[in-house]
Design a protein around this motif. Sequence first.
Motif, PDB file in Angstrom:
ATOM      1  N   MET A  48       3.504   2.298   2.777  1.00  0.00           N
ATOM      2  CA  MET A  48       4.012   1.232   3.579  1.00  0.00           C
ATOM      3  C   MET A  48       5.306   0.549   3.066  1.00  0.00           C
ATOM      4  O   MET A  48       5.487   0.526   1.786  1.00  0.00           O
ATOM      5  CB  MET A  48       2.633   0.229   3.721  1.00  0.00           C
ATOM      6  CG  MET A  48       1.359   0.928   3.991  1.00  0.00           C
ATOM      7  SD  MET A  48       1.471   1.491   5.606  1.00  0.00           S
ATOM      8  CE  MET A  48       1.145   0.474   6.777  1.00  0.00           C
TER       9      MET A  48
ATOM     10  N   GLN B  73     -16.146  -5.431   0.308  1.00  0.00           N
ATOM     11  CA  GLN B  73     -16.521  -6.077   1.497  1.00  0.00           C
ATOM     12  C   GLN B  73     -17.824  -5.320   2.225  1.00  0.00           C
ATOM     13  O   GLN B  73     -18.689  -6.232   2.766  1.00  0.00           O
ATOM     14  CB  GLN B  73     -15.435  -6.086   2.557  1.00  0.00           C
ATOM     15  CG  GLN B  73     -15.192  -7.538   2.975  1.00  0.00           C
ATOM     16  CD  GLN B  73     -13.701  -7.715   3.688  1.00  0.00           C
ATOM     17  OE1 GLN B  73     -13.247  -6.787   4.169  1.00  0.00           O
ATOM     18  NE2 GLN B  73     -13.437  -8.963   3.481  1.00  0.00           N
TER      19      GLN B  73
ATOM     20  N   SER C 226      -7.222 -16.788   5.382  1.00  0.00           N
ATOM     21  CA  SER C 226      -7.688 -16.447   6.645  1.00  0.00           C
ATOM     22  C   SER C 226      -7.659 -14.758   6.565  1.00  0.00           C
ATOM     23  O   SER C 226      -7.206 -14.341   5.629  1.00  0.00           O
ATOM     24  CB  SER C 226      -6.567 -16.736   7.728  1.00  0.00           C
ATOM     25  OG  SER C 226      -5.201 -16.540   7.203  1.00  0.00           O
ATOM     26  N   THR C 227      -7.985 -14.080   7.790  1.00  0.00           N
ATOM     27  CA  THR C 227      -7.970 -12.640   7.757  1.00  0.00           C
ATOM     28  C   THR C 227      -6.733 -12.080   7.498  1.00  0.00           C
ATOM     29  O   THR C 227      -5.662 -12.643   8.239  1.00  0.00           O
ATOM     30  CB  THR C 227      -9.042 -12.430   8.874  1.00  0.00           C
ATOM     31  OG1 THR C 227      -8.875 -10.874   8.935  1.00  0.00           O
ATOM     32  CG2 THR C 227      -8.290 -12.718  10.119  1.00  0.00           C
ATOM     33  N   GLY C 228      -6.706 -10.931   6.559  1.00  0.00           N
ATOM     34  CA  GLY C 228      -5.423 -10.270   6.399  1.00  0.00           C
ATOM     35  C   GLY C 228      -4.421 -10.977   5.430  1.00  0.00           C
ATOM     36  O   GLY C 228      -3.377 -10.676   5.401  1.00  0.00           O
ATOM     37  N   ALA C 229      -4.818 -12.223   4.828  1.00  0.00           N
ATOM     38  CA  ALA C 229      -3.997 -12.866   3.952  1.00  0.00           C
ATOM     39  C   ALA C 229      -3.916 -12.144   2.797  1.00  0.00           C
ATOM     40  O   ALA C 229      -2.733 -12.351   1.873  1.00  0.00           O
ATOM     41  CB  ALA C 229      -4.602 -14.307   3.595  1.00  0.00           C
ATOM     42  N   GLY C 230      -4.667 -11.292   2.249  1.00  0.00           N
ATOM     43  CA  GLY C 230      -4.370 -10.541   1.190  1.00  0.00           C
ATOM     44  C   GLY C 230      -5.279 -10.519   0.069  1.00  0.00           C
ATOM     45  O   GLY C 230      -5.303 -10.296  -1.207  1.00  0.00           O
ATOM     46  N   LYS C 231      -6.638 -11.148   0.340  1.00  0.00           N
ATOM     47  CA  LYS C 231      -7.595 -11.711  -0.738  1.00  0.00           C
ATOM     48  C   LYS C 231      -8.234 -10.215  -1.145  1.00  0.00           C
ATOM     49  O   LYS C 231      -8.265 -10.338  -2.630  1.00  0.00           O
ATOM     50  CB  LYS C 231      -8.643 -12.417  -0.144  1.00  0.00           C
ATOM     51  CG  LYS C 231      -8.231 -13.814   0.654  1.00  0.00           C
ATOM     52  CD  LYS C 231      -9.430 -14.544   1.370  1.00  0.00           C
ATOM     53  CE  LYS C 231     -10.130 -13.884   2.455  1.00  0.00           C
ATOM     54  NZ  LYS C 231      -9.279 -13.707   3.522  1.00  0.00           N
ATOM     55  N   SER C 232      -8.485  -9.303  -0.493  1.00  0.00           N
ATOM     56  CA  SER C 232      -9.240  -8.073  -0.764  1.00  0.00           C
ATOM     57  C   SER C 232      -8.134  -7.300  -1.575  1.00  0.00           C
ATOM     58  O   SER C 232      -8.418  -6.799  -2.683  1.00  0.00           O
ATOM     59  CB  SER C 232      -9.637  -7.204   0.233  1.00  0.00           C
ATOM     60  OG  SER C 232     -10.474  -7.695   1.022  1.00  0.00           O
ATOM     61  N   SER C 233      -6.921  -7.466  -1.241  1.00  0.00           N
ATOM     62  CA  SER C 233      -5.656  -6.663  -1.998  1.00  0.00           C
ATOM     63  C   SER C 233      -5.659  -7.199  -3.325  1.00  0.00           C
ATOM     64  O   SER C 233      -5.326  -6.443  -4.249  1.00  0.00           O
ATOM     65  CB  SER C 233      -4.626  -6.621  -1.270  1.00  0.00           C
ATOM     66  OG  SER C 233      -4.707  -6.167   0.158  1.00  0.00           O
TER      67      SER C 233
ATOM     68  N   TYR D 129      -5.962   0.176  -6.827  1.00  0.00           N
ATOM     69  CA  TYR D 129      -4.512   0.400  -6.753  1.00  0.00           C
ATOM     70  C   TYR D 129      -3.739  -0.062  -7.842  1.00  0.00           C
ATOM     71  O   TYR D 129      -4.427  -0.934  -8.602  1.00  0.00           O
ATOM     72  CB  TYR D 129      -3.929  -0.283  -5.533  1.00  0.00           C
ATOM     73  CG  TYR D 129      -4.576   0.589  -4.191  1.00  0.00           C
ATOM     74  CD1 TYR D 129      -3.805   1.670  -3.714  1.00  0.00           C
ATOM     75  CD2 TYR D 129      -5.748  -0.330  -3.482  1.00  0.00           C
ATOM     76  CE1 TYR D 129      -4.374   1.965  -2.241  1.00  0.00           C
ATOM     77  CE2 TYR D 129      -6.054   0.280  -2.606  1.00  0.00           C
ATOM     78  CZ  TYR D 129      -5.460   1.544  -1.999  1.00  0.00           C
ATOM     79  OH  TYR D 129      -5.912   1.868  -0.897  1.00  0.00           O
TER      80      TYR D 129
ATOM     81  N   VAL E 224       2.145  -6.462   1.013  1.00  0.00           N
ATOM     82  CA  VAL E 224       1.016  -7.524   1.079  1.00  0.00           C
ATOM     83  C   VAL E 224       0.727  -8.345   0.399  1.00  0.00           C
ATOM     84  O   VAL E 224      -0.077  -9.522   0.408  1.00  0.00           O
ATOM     85  CB  VAL E 224      -0.167  -6.605   1.630  1.00  0.00           C
ATOM     86  CG1 VAL E 224      -0.155  -5.723   2.760  1.00  0.00           C
ATOM     87  CG2 VAL E 224      -0.652  -5.785   0.419  1.00  0.00           C
TER      88      VAL E 224
ATOM     89  N   TYR F  14       0.875  -1.295   0.012  1.00  0.00           N
ATOM     90  CA  TYR F  14       0.020  -0.009   0.018  1.00  0.00           C
ATOM     91  C   TYR F  14       0.920   1.494   0.168  1.00  0.00           C
ATOM     92  O   TYR F  14       2.019   1.450   0.546  1.00  0.00           O
ATOM     93  CB  TYR F  14      -1.018  -0.108   1.149  1.00  0.00           C
ATOM     94  CG  TYR F  14      -2.105  -0.964   0.935  1.00  0.00           C
ATOM     95  CD1 TYR F  14      -3.225  -0.646   0.379  1.00  0.00           C
ATOM     96  CD2 TYR F  14      -1.909  -2.174   1.315  1.00  0.00           C
ATOM     97  CE1 TYR F  14      -4.169  -1.368  -0.037  1.00  0.00           C
ATOM     98  CE2 TYR F  14      -3.033  -3.111   1.264  1.00  0.00           C
ATOM     99  CZ  TYR F  14      -4.264  -2.812   0.668  1.00  0.00           C
ATOM    100  OH  TYR F  14      -5.338  -3.644   0.372  1.00  0.00           O
TER     101      TYR F  14
END
Length: 240
Positions: free
Chosen positions: A19, A89, A42-49, A58, A23, A16
């Motif tokens: 940063m 989401q 899992s949560t924070g894995a990078g799916k949305s990214s 982006y 990610v 990002y």
Amino acid sequence: EQLKGAVTFEHVSFRYPGMSTYVLKDISFHIRPGETVAILGSTGAGKSSILQLIPRLYDPTEGAVYVDGMNLKDVKMDDLRKRIGFTPQESILFSGTVEENLAWGKSDATLSEMKAAAQDAQIHETITDLKDGYETKLGQKGINLSGGQKQRLSVARALIRKPNILILDDSTSALDLQTESKVLDAIDKYKCTLFIVTQKLSTAKRADKIMLIDDGKIIEEGTHDQLMNTSTLYREIAYS
Ligand code: GTP
């Protein structure tokens, strides 16, 4: 256009803006037109990214993303918007009527187009049961919808565009299995490429390709049957 609906990631790494940590780390895949891709992790894995790079919210820090065979860098945003339906989401609904919310981003949508999309997203009957039907006001000055109703309205909004590529980022999480399955059956008829973030095994089973994401990388990919044979991690998810 033969590549309508194709999506390719070529050695994509991403951090990002501002940063220092990546990610996404060297993600490559090729999705053929019309395929369904289930994204698990899992949560924070990078799916949305990963998914945010497709409508170009982006740009990748390294590597390239191709949509419909074109490098996103060479595609005009207006043109891209017509090709891609994206439901984030958190459903974005605003204070206005159901109709206005549905037509957001496609102001020339006709009522019959809206109704067809709402039917496909399994929300038409909920809407017609409201006091003023499609004219009912939502939000602060109107009624509040449940999480699952908001999600279905967002899906309907995305379907109105008849996108080549539809991205549902956890946008069916609040739907029960039967309703989700009806929505997905209807989406099948659009013949679009579908990316769907899901926790549901029943959804993963339908996919042509499942991608298991962890710590910014694709750690497993294949169909449900393949992964059941080859991936201990996938089996753990499947039996959990
Ligand atoms: P869930 O949505 O929780 O299931 O996770 P995910 O798999 O979709 O992960 P996501 O892509 O949202 O996040 C991957 C990493 O990027 C995490 O470490 C997040 O904290 C970080 N991240 C996500 N969105 C942003 C953002 O807008 N800005 C910054 N700086 N970091 C972000």
